[in-house]
Write an enzyme that holds these catalytic residues in place. Structure first.
Site, mmCIF file in Angstrom:
data_model
loop_
_atom_site.group_PDB
_atom_site.id
_atom_site.type_symbol
_atom_site.label_atom_id
_atom_site.label_comp_id
_atom_site.label_asym_id
_atom_site.label_seq_id
_atom_site.Cartn_x
_atom_site.Cartn_y
_atom_site.Cartn_z
ATOM 1 N N TYR A 1 -17.142 116.682 -15.055
ATOM 2 C CA TYR A 1 -16.453 115.396 -15.207
ATOM 3 C C TYR A 1 -15.563 115.070 -14.001
ATOM 4 O O TYR A 1 -15.091 113.949 -13.870
ATOM 5 C CB TYR A 1 -15.574 115.353 -16.469
ATOM 6 C CG TYR A 1 -16.265 115.694 -17.774
ATOM 7 C CD1 TYR A 1 -17.658 115.698 -17.873
ATOM 8 C CD2 TYR A 1 -15.542 116.013 -18.910
ATOM 9 C CE1 TYR A 1 -18.292 116.028 -19.066
ATOM 10 C CE2 TYR A 1 -16.165 116.330 -20.101
ATOM 11 C CZ TYR A 1 -17.545 116.349 -20.173
ATOM 12 O OH TYR A 1 -18.174 116.675 -21.357
ATOM 13 N N GLY B 1 -9.427 115.913 -31.222
ATOM 14 C CA GLY B 1 -8.920 115.941 -29.857
ATOM 15 C C GLY B 1 -9.351 114.720 -29.075
ATOM 16 O O GLY B 1 -9.781 113.710 -29.656
ATOM 17 N N LEU B 2 -9.232 114.821 -27.757
ATOM 18 C CA LEU B 2 -9.640 113.717 -26.874
ATOM 19 C C LEU B 2 -10.718 114.227 -25.924
ATOM 20 O O LEU B 2 -10.534 115.260 -25.276
ATOM 21 C CB LEU B 2 -8.436 113.215 -26.054
ATOM 22 C CG LEU B 2 -8.766 112.114 -25.035
ATOM 23 C CD1 LEU B 2 -8.870 110.756 -25.734
ATOM 24 C CD2 LEU B 2 -7.738 112.040 -23.908
ATOM 25 N N HIS C 1 -21.875 124.756 -19.998
ATOM 26 C CA HIS C 1 -22.152 123.345 -20.322
ATOM 27 C C HIS C 1 -23.581 123.131 -20.849
ATOM 28 O O HIS C 1 -23.807 122.319 -21.743
ATOM 29 C CB HIS C 1 -21.916 122.492 -19.066
ATOM 30 C CG HIS C 1 -21.504 121.091 -19.368
ATOM 31 N ND1 HIS C 1 -20.569 120.407 -18.635
ATOM 32 C CD2 HIS C 1 -21.892 120.232 -20.334
ATOM 33 C CE1 HIS C 1 -20.409 119.196 -19.136
ATOM 34 N NE2 HIS C 1 -21.199 119.063 -20.160
ATOM 35 N N MET D 1 -7.337 126.303 -33.261
ATOM 36 C CA MET D 1 -7.716 125.176 -32.393
ATOM 37 C C MET D 1 -7.590 123.884 -33.208
ATOM 38 O O MET D 1 -8.014 123.848 -34.363
ATOM 39 C CB MET D 1 -9.168 125.352 -31.930
ATOM 40 C CG MET D 1 -9.605 124.254 -30.971
ATOM 41 S SD MET D 1 -11.338 124.451 -30.470
ATOM 42 C CE MET D 1 -12.160 123.789 -31.904
ATOM 43 N N PRO D 2 -6.985 122.835 -32.629
ATOM 44 C CA PRO D 2 -6.915 121.571 -33.364
ATOM 45 C C PRO D 2 -8.320 121.069 -33.708
ATOM 46 O O PRO D 2 -9.281 121.337 -32.977
ATOM 47 C CB PRO D 2 -6.231 120.626 -32.371
ATOM 48 C CG PRO D 2 -5.473 121.518 -31.447
ATOM 49 C CD PRO D 2 -6.312 122.760 -31.321
HETATM 50 P P1 NAP Z 1 -17.776 108.770 -27.737
HETATM 51 O O1 NAP Z 1 -16.522 109.452 -28.038
HETATM 52 O O2 NAP Z 1 -18.856 108.809 -28.727
HETATM 53 O O3 NAP Z 1 -17.496 107.231 -27.454
HETATM 54 C C1 NAP Z 1 -16.563 106.809 -26.494
HETATM 55 C C2 NAP Z 1 -16.564 105.305 -26.545
HETATM 56 O O4 NAP Z 1 -16.012 104.918 -27.802
HETATM 57 C C3 NAP Z 1 -15.737 104.680 -25.475
HETATM 58 O O5 NAP Z 1 -16.447 103.562 -25.004
HETATM 59 C C4 NAP Z 1 -14.468 104.247 -26.209
HETATM 60 O O6 NAP Z 1 -13.955 103.081 -25.633
HETATM 61 C C5 NAP Z 1 -14.951 103.998 -27.592
HETATM 62 N N1 NAP Z 1 -13.962 104.265 -28.623
HETATM 63 C C6 NAP Z 1 -13.216 105.381 -28.781
HETATM 64 N N2 NAP Z 1 -12.439 105.267 -29.869
HETATM 65 C C7 NAP Z 1 -12.704 104.070 -30.415
HETATM 66 C C8 NAP Z 1 -12.209 103.395 -31.532
HETATM 67 N N3 NAP Z 1 -11.293 103.942 -32.331
HETATM 68 N N4 NAP Z 1 -12.693 102.155 -31.811
HETATM 69 C C9 NAP Z 1 -13.626 101.605 -31.019
HETATM 70 N N5 NAP Z 1 -14.143 102.189 -29.931
HETATM 71 C C10 NAP Z 1 -13.667 103.430 -29.620
HETATM 72 O O7 NAP Z 1 -18.362 109.231 -26.326
HETATM 73 P P2 NAP Z 1 -17.846 110.219 -25.203
HETATM 74 O O8 NAP Z 1 -16.437 109.994 -24.843
HETATM 75 O O9 NAP Z 1 -18.800 110.179 -24.104
HETATM 76 O O10 NAP Z 1 -17.995 111.607 -25.930
HETATM 77 C C11 NAP Z 1 -16.896 112.313 -26.458
HETATM 78 C C12 NAP Z 1 -16.575 113.507 -25.612
HETATM 79 O O11 NAP Z 1 -17.560 114.518 -25.792
HETATM 80 C C13 NAP Z 1 -16.628 113.260 -24.116
HETATM 81 O O12 NAP Z 1 -15.510 112.512 -23.668
HETATM 82 C C14 NAP Z 1 -16.735 114.637 -23.581
HETATM 83 O O13 NAP Z 1 -15.455 115.250 -23.568
HETATM 84 C C15 NAP Z 1 -17.648 115.300 -24.605
HETATM 85 N N6 NAP Z 1 -19.059 115.324 -24.167
HETATM 86 C C16 NAP Z 1 -19.658 116.545 -23.996
HETATM 87 C C17 NAP Z 1 -20.980 116.625 -23.618
HETATM 88 C C18 NAP Z 1 -21.601 117.976 -23.438
HETATM 89 O O14 NAP Z 1 -22.721 118.042 -22.947
HETATM 90 N N7 NAP Z 1 -20.945 119.028 -23.808
HETATM 91 C C19 NAP Z 1 -21.721 115.473 -23.415
HETATM 92 C C20 NAP Z 1 -21.122 114.251 -23.601
HETATM 93 C C21 NAP Z 1 -19.784 114.186 -23.991
HETATM 94 P P3 NAP Z 1 -12.397 102.904 -25.228
HETATM 95 O O15 NAP Z 1 -12.165 103.759 -24.033
HETATM 96 O O16 NAP Z 1 -12.270 101.469 -25.005
HETATM 97 O O17 NAP Z 1 -11.600 103.365 -26.419
#
Ligand code: NAP
Length: 494
Positions: free
Chosen positions: A277, A245-246, A333, A241-242
């Site tokens: 999501y 990721g995104l 989840h 697994m990588p």
């Molecule tokens: P995050 O990755 O901590 O933060 C996302 C924020 O950071 C966005 O506002 C984004 O804005 C910004 N960002 C991203 N790269 C950046 C960079 N290089 N420089 C500056 N700002 C940057 O939060 P998240 O997306 O909510 O969490 C990550 C992933 O975790 C989720 O997308 C989801 O897949 C997963 N997740 C899982 C659970 C769970 O319960 N399992 C809960 C929450 C999240 P821009 O769009 O402007 O780049």
């Protein structure tokens, strides 16, 4: 002069044929004499669900290779698989002295791919494949090419050896490299004489660093070590697994399709989505339209607790929405009523080939202690909130010690919290020292702690930045400085 060279060559070829013919003869005798001992010592053929990550696959017409492959399987606690031709070779087929014998013609035809009968039940679970074959005209028999082209060997280690009285392994092993994915790791091959002893085989495997499966049980943590060259980690399910990721939480509609497409264009191969999501269809669309072979992309999705009462239906719905054939990883989840039954439905889906690996999200030590004894397949992954202000320093080693990979959500603090984290003085100073951004330093800190990162973003520049994590390294002191920022400050309720 030309005539002399030609005669010399002819003589060498005849000599080789005679030797090979002799090998055939000796082998036949050995084949029958050794049969009883082989049957006693050779480990049973592969049983589904058996606890091993090593496969010994062999092709043997006369019994010689079978015997040596048996030694390897026995020693490694490995599954043993015979590569059987659909149309078995007769003595005439194998006649080295007849130019139009079947084996002769196949070896002279680069495109020959003799059909194989049966298949390896779950190639995905093996991380190491020991491949044994006789030498025919200086090369591996063409059926080995058929075998290699029939499976996905990405990320697997392949350990070839040949059996022969006279010819060495030559380039026969190297010539096979092009038949499998570039990410397969080939060990140097070796030639063994037909009468090679068990200790010769086991000594060589030791030298190659191929250890018996059982002996590795205590080394689970290093087994799940990140490979910073391939940017992958091998899960306990056997799949790579990588490690970056995104994340796609809060990315919906066209924004989601575009973000995933941009990420895939920039080399990202791990995408995290979830039923909750509401974007599985968009993720699937971007994956399908990327033009990248399906098996090169790793998609995670999740079942929400509201789906736990009908998990089979929920799994089929996810497959339908994603529409990418199979799901690489499905997680529960959150803990919730019916989670054990939902997990068991995922276990069944693994058996049915719908899902490759399964895991959990938002499970901590207590929850894991209660949950794990109730299920059969150890989760391959646990995805929890992890960032410099909420580090889970007690939970991560506990999960790692179970041989489970840890993935962090909200790596940048989560939307609404990123400004404070990215502006943190300590992190900003470390970033400046490396000529990197704060986001890259946080993501690298995660990777060096053995935590897979899935930052969310819809901004192509950020998506690009979040892939550039492998050209610098944080010192122990910098790691310690970031470790000291922990506030046990959760940014979401679960
Ligand atoms: P995050 O990755 O901590 O933060 C996302 C924020 O950071 C966005 O506002 C984004 O804005 C910004 N960002 C991203 N790269 C950046 C960079 N290089 N420089 C500056 N700002 C940057 O939060 P998240 O997306 O909510 O969490 C990550 C992933 O975790 C989720 O997308 C989801 O897949 C997963 N997740 C899982 C659970 C769970 O319960 N399992 C809960 C929450 C999240 P821009 O769009 O402007 O780049």
């Amino acid at each position: 002069m030309k005539r002399m060279i030609y005669l010399g060559l002819l003589f060498a070829v005849l000599l080789c044929m005679a030797a090979c013919g002799k090998e055939q003869e000796t082998t036949d005798q050995e084949g029958s004499a050794a049969k009883r001992t082989e049957e006693e010592s050779v480990k049973k053929d592969s049983l589904p669900g058996e606890n091993t990550d090593i496969l010994v696959a062999y092709f043997s017409c006369t019994g010689t290779t079978k015997k040596l492959a048996g030694y390897a399987a026995e020693y490694l606690n490995a599954d043993l698989h015979e590569i059987r031709p659909e149309d078995p070779y007769t003595e005439e087929d194998l006649d080295y002295n007849t130019s139009d014998s079947r084996a002769n013609e196949e070896q002279n035809d680069p495109s020959a791919r003799p059909a194989v009968a049966g298949n390896v039940e779950d190639m995905g679970k093996y991380r190491t494949v020991v491949l044994a074959y006789p030498i025919w005209w200086g090369e591996a028999p063409k059926i080995i090419s058929t075998f290699l082209e029939s499976y996905d060997f990405s990320g697997k280690t392949i350990v070839p050896f040949c059996t022969s009285h006279s010819s060495g392994i030559g380039s026969s092993d190297k010539n096979l490299h092009a038949l499998v994915d570039d990410s397969a790791k080939w060990k140097d091959g070796k030639r063994f004489a037909a009468g090679a002893s068990e200790s010769e085989i086991t000594g060589w495997l030791d030298d190659m660093g191929i250890q018996p499966f059982a002996e590795k049980a205590g080394q689970e943590v290093s087994e799940r070590a990140f490979d910073f060259n391939t940017k992958t980690v091998t899960l306990n399910s056997g799949y790579p697994m990588p490690i970056n990721g995104l994340g796609t939480y809060s990315l919906t509609g066209d924004t989601c399709v575009k973000s995933v497409s941009e990420a895939l264009k920039r080399g990202v191969r791990l995408i995290d989505t979830a039923y909750m999501y509401g974007n599985e269809a968009e993720v699937g669309k971007a994956v399908r339209e990327s033009g990248i072979p399906r098996e090169k992309i790793f998609v995670i999705t999740k079942l929400y607790p509201s789906q736990f009462d009908e998990p089979e239906k929920a799994i089929d719905e996810a497959l339908k929405k994603l529409d990418i054939g199979y799901i690489d990883m499905m997680l529960l989840h959150h803990p919730g009523t019916g989670d054990v039954e939902a997990y068991k439905a995922m276990e069944q889906a693994v058996e049915d080939g719908k899902i490759r690996s399964i895991g959990l999200s938002n499970w901590y030590v207590e929850e894991l202690e209660e949950f794990l004894p109730q299920v059969n397949i150890t989760p391959a992954l646990v995805q929890n909130e992890i960032h410099p202000y909420y580090q889970e320093n007690n939970v991560i080693p506990y999960i790692h010690n179970l041989g489970i990979v840890v993935q962090g959500w909200y790596p940048l603090g989560g939307r609404g919290h990123t400004a404070e984290l990215l502006g943190d003085k300590t992190i900003s100073e470390i970033a400046k020292a490396h000529g990197k951004s704060s986001a890259q330093v946080i993501l690298r800190w995660n990777l060096q702690k053995g935590v897979v990162v899935i930052p969310g973003s819809s901004n192509p520049d950020h998506i690009q930045e979040n892939t550039e994590l492998y050209d610098f390294e944080l010192t122990d002191e910098e790691m310690a400085q970031i470790n000291a920022l922990d506030r046990n400050e959760k940014h979401d309720w679960y």
